[in-house]
Design a protein around this motif. Structure first.
Motif, PDB file in Angstrom:
ATOM      1  N   ALA A 234     -10.541   7.212 -13.606  1.00  0.00           N
ATOM      2  CA  ALA A 234      -9.778   6.067 -13.096  1.00  0.00           C
ATOM      3  C   ALA A 234      -8.277   6.333 -13.173  1.00  0.00           C
ATOM      4  CB  ALA A 234     -10.125   4.809 -13.896  1.00  0.00           C
ATOM      5  N   GLN A 235      -7.847   6.995 -14.243  1.00  0.00           N
ATOM      6  CA  GLN A 235      -6.424   7.312 -14.404  1.00  0.00           C
ATOM      7  C   GLN A 235      -5.936   8.293 -13.343  1.00  0.00           C
ATOM      8  OE1 GLN A 235      -6.370   8.791 -18.420  1.00  0.00           O
ATOM      9  NE2 GLN A 235      -5.999   6.775 -19.336  1.00  0.00           N
ATOM     10  N   HIS A 236      -6.829   9.124 -12.834  1.00  0.00           N
ATOM     11  CA  HIS A 236      -6.446  10.164 -11.876  1.00  0.00           C
ATOM     12  C   HIS A 236      -6.927   9.866 -10.459  1.00  0.00           C
ATOM     13  CE1 HIS A 236      -6.151  12.119 -15.825  1.00  0.00           C
ATOM     14  NE2 HIS A 236      -5.265  12.900 -15.266  1.00  0.00           N
ATOM     15  N   HIS A 237      -7.282   8.620 -10.191  1.00  0.00           N
ATOM     16  CA  HIS A 237      -7.779   8.261  -8.864  1.00  0.00           C
ATOM     17  C   HIS A 237      -6.635   8.355  -7.849  1.00  0.00           C
ATOM     18  CE1 HIS A 237      -9.726   6.157  -5.591  1.00  0.00           C
ATOM     19  NE2 HIS A 237     -10.855   6.207  -6.260  1.00  0.00           N
ATOM     20  N   PRO A 238      -6.767   9.205  -6.834  1.00  0.00           N
ATOM     21  CA  PRO A 238      -5.653   9.428  -5.902  1.00  0.00           C
ATOM     22  C   PRO A 238      -5.221   8.188  -5.131  1.00  0.00           C
ATOM     23  CG  PRO A 238      -7.670  10.497  -5.130  1.00  0.00           C
ATOM     24  CD  PRO A 238      -7.928  10.054  -6.531  1.00  0.00           C
ATOM     25  N   ASP A 239      -6.161   7.337  -4.728  1.00  0.00           N
ATOM     26  CA  ASP A 239      -5.800   6.147  -3.957  1.00  0.00           C
ATOM     27  C   ASP A 239      -4.938   5.203  -4.793  1.00  0.00           C
ATOM     28  OD1 ASP A 239      -7.199   7.115  -1.824  1.00  0.00           O
ATOM     29  OD2 ASP A 239      -9.006   5.931  -2.214  1.00  0.00           O
ATOM     30  N   LYS A 240      -5.304   5.033  -6.050  1.00  0.00           N
ATOM     31  CA  LYS A 240      -4.545   4.141  -6.921  1.00  0.00           C
ATOM     32  C   LYS A 240      -3.150   4.706  -7.183  1.00  0.00           C
ATOM     33  CE  LYS A 240      -5.230   4.124 -11.345  1.00  0.00           C
ATOM     34  NZ  LYS A 240      -5.825   3.944 -12.686  1.00  0.00           N
ATOM     35  N   LEU A 241      -3.072   5.997  -7.459  1.00  0.00           N
ATOM     36  CA  LEU A 241      -1.783   6.628  -7.746  1.00  0.00           C
ATOM     37  C   LEU A 241      -0.891   6.630  -6.509  1.00  0.00           C
ATOM     38  CD1 LEU A 241      -3.052   9.603  -9.911  1.00  0.00           C
ATOM     39  CD2 LEU A 241      -1.725   7.647 -10.713  1.00  0.00           C
ATOM     40  N   SER A 242      -1.496   6.832  -5.344  1.00  0.00           N
ATOM     41  CA  SER A 242      -0.732   6.801  -4.099  1.00  0.00           C
ATOM     42  C   SER A 242      -0.158   5.408  -3.867  1.00  0.00           C
ATOM     43  CB  SER A 242      -1.618   7.212  -2.927  1.00  0.00           C
ATOM     44  OG  SER A 242      -0.903   7.148  -1.714  1.00  0.00           O
ATOM     45  N   ALA A 243      -0.960   4.385  -4.126  1.00  0.00           N
ATOM     46  CA  ALA A 243      -0.502   3.003  -3.961  1.00  0.00           C
ATOM     47  C   ALA A 243       0.629   2.671  -4.929  1.00  0.00           C
ATOM     48  CB  ALA A 243      -1.670   2.042  -4.169  1.00  0.00           C
ATOM     49  N   GLN A 244       0.656   3.337  -6.074  1.00  0.00           N
ATOM     50  CA  GLN A 244       1.701   3.104  -7.063  1.00  0.00           C
ATOM     51  C   GLN A 244       2.983   3.868  -6.741  1.00  0.00           C
ATOM     52  OE1 GLN A 244       0.114   3.965 -10.964  1.00  0.00           O
ATOM     53  NE2 GLN A 244      -1.183   2.158 -10.982  1.00  0.00           N
ATOM     54  N   GLY A 245       2.931   4.726  -5.720  1.00  0.00           N
ATOM     55  CA  GLY A 245       4.128   5.429  -5.289  1.00  0.00           C
ATOM     56  C   GLY A 245       4.204   6.888  -5.637  1.00  0.00           C
ATOM     57  N   LEU A 246       3.125   7.466  -6.182  1.00  0.00           N
ATOM     58  CA  LEU A 246       3.154   8.892  -6.514  1.00  0.00           C
ATOM     59  C   LEU A 246       3.209   9.705  -5.217  1.00  0.00           C
ATOM     60  CD1 LEU A 246       2.915  10.839  -8.998  1.00  0.00           C
ATOM     61  CD2 LEU A 246       0.509  11.081  -8.399  1.00  0.00           C
ATOM     62  N   PRO A 247       4.208  10.585  -5.062  1.00  0.00           N
ATOM     63  CA  PRO A 247       4.308  11.383  -3.828  1.00  0.00           C
ATOM     64  C   PRO A 247       3.044  12.200  -3.584  1.00  0.00           C
ATOM     65  CG  PRO A 247       6.319  11.569  -5.128  1.00  0.00           C
ATOM     66  CD  PRO A 247       5.314  10.861  -5.993  1.00  0.00           C
ATOM     67  N   GLU A 248       2.751  12.413  -2.306  1.00  0.00           N
ATOM     68  CA  GLU A 248       1.516  13.122  -1.952  1.00  0.00           C
ATOM     69  C   GLU A 248       1.474  14.533  -2.533  1.00  0.00           C
ATOM     70  OE1 GLU A 248       1.102  14.169   2.185  1.00  0.00           O
ATOM     71  OE2 GLU A 248       3.230  13.849   2.543  1.00  0.00           O
ATOM     72  N   GLN A 249       2.646  15.159  -2.700  1.00  0.00           N
ATOM     73  CA  GLN A 249       2.678  16.513  -3.258  1.00  0.00           C
ATOM     74  C   GLN A 249       2.175  16.512  -4.701  1.00  0.00           C
ATOM     75  OE1 GLN A 249       5.258  14.984  -1.786  1.00  0.00           O
ATOM     76  NE2 GLN A 249       5.736  16.185   0.029  1.00  0.00           N
ATOM     77  N   ALA A 250       2.551  15.486  -5.469  1.00  0.00           N
ATOM     78  CA  ALA A 250       2.110  15.376  -6.860  1.00  0.00           C
ATOM     79  C   ALA A 250       0.646  14.966  -6.953  1.00  0.00           C
ATOM     80  CB  ALA A 250       2.983  14.378  -7.620  1.00  0.00           C
ATOM     81  N   LEU A 251       0.159  14.290  -5.921  1.00  0.00           N
ATOM     82  CA  LEU A 251      -1.253  13.891  -5.900  1.00  0.00           C
ATOM     83  C   LEU A 251      -2.175  15.100  -5.948  1.00  0.00           C
ATOM     84  CD1 LEU A 251      -1.389  10.982  -3.293  1.00  0.00           C
ATOM     85  CD2 LEU A 251      -1.957  10.834  -5.715  1.00  0.00           C
ATOM     86  N   LYS A 252      -1.696  16.232  -5.429  1.00  0.00           N
ATOM     87  CA  LYS A 252      -2.515  17.445  -5.432  1.00  0.00           C
ATOM     88  C   LYS A 252      -2.856  17.863  -6.864  1.00  0.00           C
ATOM     89  CE  LYS A 252      -0.593  19.162  -1.083  1.00  0.00           C
ATOM     90  NZ  LYS A 252       0.186  20.236  -0.414  1.00  0.00           N
ATOM     91  N   LEU A 253      -1.892  17.720  -7.772  1.00  0.00           N
ATOM     92  CA  LEU A 253      -2.142  18.079  -9.160  1.00  0.00           C
ATOM     93  C   LEU A 253      -3.072  17.073  -9.829  1.00  0.00           C
ATOM     94  CD1 LEU A 253       1.374  19.298 -10.364  1.00  0.00           C
ATOM     95  CD2 LEU A 253      -0.473  20.589  -9.300  1.00  0.00           C
ATOM     96  N   ALA A 254      -2.936  15.802  -9.462  1.00  0.00           N
ATOM     97  CA  ALA A 254      -3.834  14.778 -10.004  1.00  0.00           C
ATOM     98  C   ALA A 254      -5.272  15.039  -9.566  1.00  0.00           C
ATOM     99  CB  ALA A 254      -3.385  13.387  -9.550  1.00  0.00           C
TER     100      ALA A 254
END
Length: 275
Positions: A234-254
């Motif tokens: 849940a902490q590393h869910h890409p959709d949630k992190l993206s909605a919170q503003g995490l850049p797509e480049q950083a989402l790759k590491l998540a």
């Protein structure tokens, strides 16, 4: 999109002020073509709200990457001097995130700034915290990336650990939590290093690494294991992190971390016969 008439109105007013009725007509015609071009420009860009969102997105991205790589440079410098190996490891991380062009230059500039003697660590981390509205999962990913970079050569310098403690304190994480994240990322780092050393793809994750990545003990029951797994996913869910503003480049590491968590859980499930 609602059609703009401001050009025609202003053209009519200024034209009539300068040349009476003929001027008003000319001004109206000029205004018509202004409105047409303005409307087309907004249509092509997705509208005024889209332009504003894009500006906000670029600003947020700049804050995130400046904070991320400047602190990374500061941590690298903490051991005494930044080595060629440190710079190469930072470059590898940029590759993993797919940073190219101007974005890569921004990251490299920030990394160099972080190496300066009087770099404002606390102010930089506070700015990041305000930018992400102190969202815990967002800040956790940020810390994990910093720890991954610090661990990239397989060792964590004591001074680097102290800086991570200081950063964690500003973001609201205590030393125990930081130590837990370090252990999880140590296991992930060693797992991937061993995989790269083999000519063939590794058959699976060792149980020792798996337990460390999930932050649990071998003696824990199935309920505890499932709970730890679901919490980390849940902490590393890409959709949630993206909605919170995490850049797509950083989402790759998540996403990479989520894959490690999944692999760890599968290894433990198979060993313990969890359904």
């Amino acid at each position: 999109m609602r059609k703009s008439n401001w050009g025609k109105i202003l053209g009519l007013i200024f034209g009539s002020m300068m040349f009476n009725i003929p001027g008003a007509i000319i001004g109206f015609i000029i205004g018509y073509y202004f409105d047409k071009g303005y409307a087309q420009a907004l249509s092509d860009s997705g509208g005024f709200s889209s332009l504003m969102r894009r500006k906000v997105s670029l600003k947020n991205r700049a804050i995130f990457f400046h904070s991320l790589f400047s602190i990374m440079g500061h941590i690298a410098k903490s051991s005494g001097r930044v080595t060629e190996n440190d710079i190469a490891l930072a470059s590898v991380l940029m590759d993993r995130m797919g940073l190219n062009g101007e974005l890569r230059k921004e990251a490299q500039t920030a990394y160099r700034e972080g190496k300066q003697a009087h770099f404002p660590v606390e102010e930089t981390v506070i700015e990041f915290k305000n930018y992400c509205y102190a969202r815990r999962d967002f800040m956790l990913i940020y810390l994990e990336i910093q720890i991954q970079a610090a661990l990239a050569n397989g060792q964590l310098h004591p001074k680097a650990r102290d800086i991570l403690y200081s950063i964690g304190a500003i973001l609201g994480f205590n030393k125990l939590t930081i130590d837990g994240i370090i252990k999880q990322n140590e296991a992930s780092t060693h797992y991937h290093q061993k995989g790269r050393q083999k000519t063939a793809q590794p058959t699976g994750m060792s149980l020792n690494y798996a337990y460390q990545i999930l932050g649990i003990k071998e003696s824990d029951d199935a309920k505890t294991i499932k709970k730890a797994y679901k919490k980390l996913m849940a902490q590393h869910h890409p959709d949630k992190l993206s909605a919170q503003g995490l850049p797509e480049q950083a989402l790759k590491l998540a996403k990479e971390k989520a894959q490690d968590i999944q692999a760890a859980y599968e290894a433990i499930k198979q060993h313990k016969g969890i359904k």
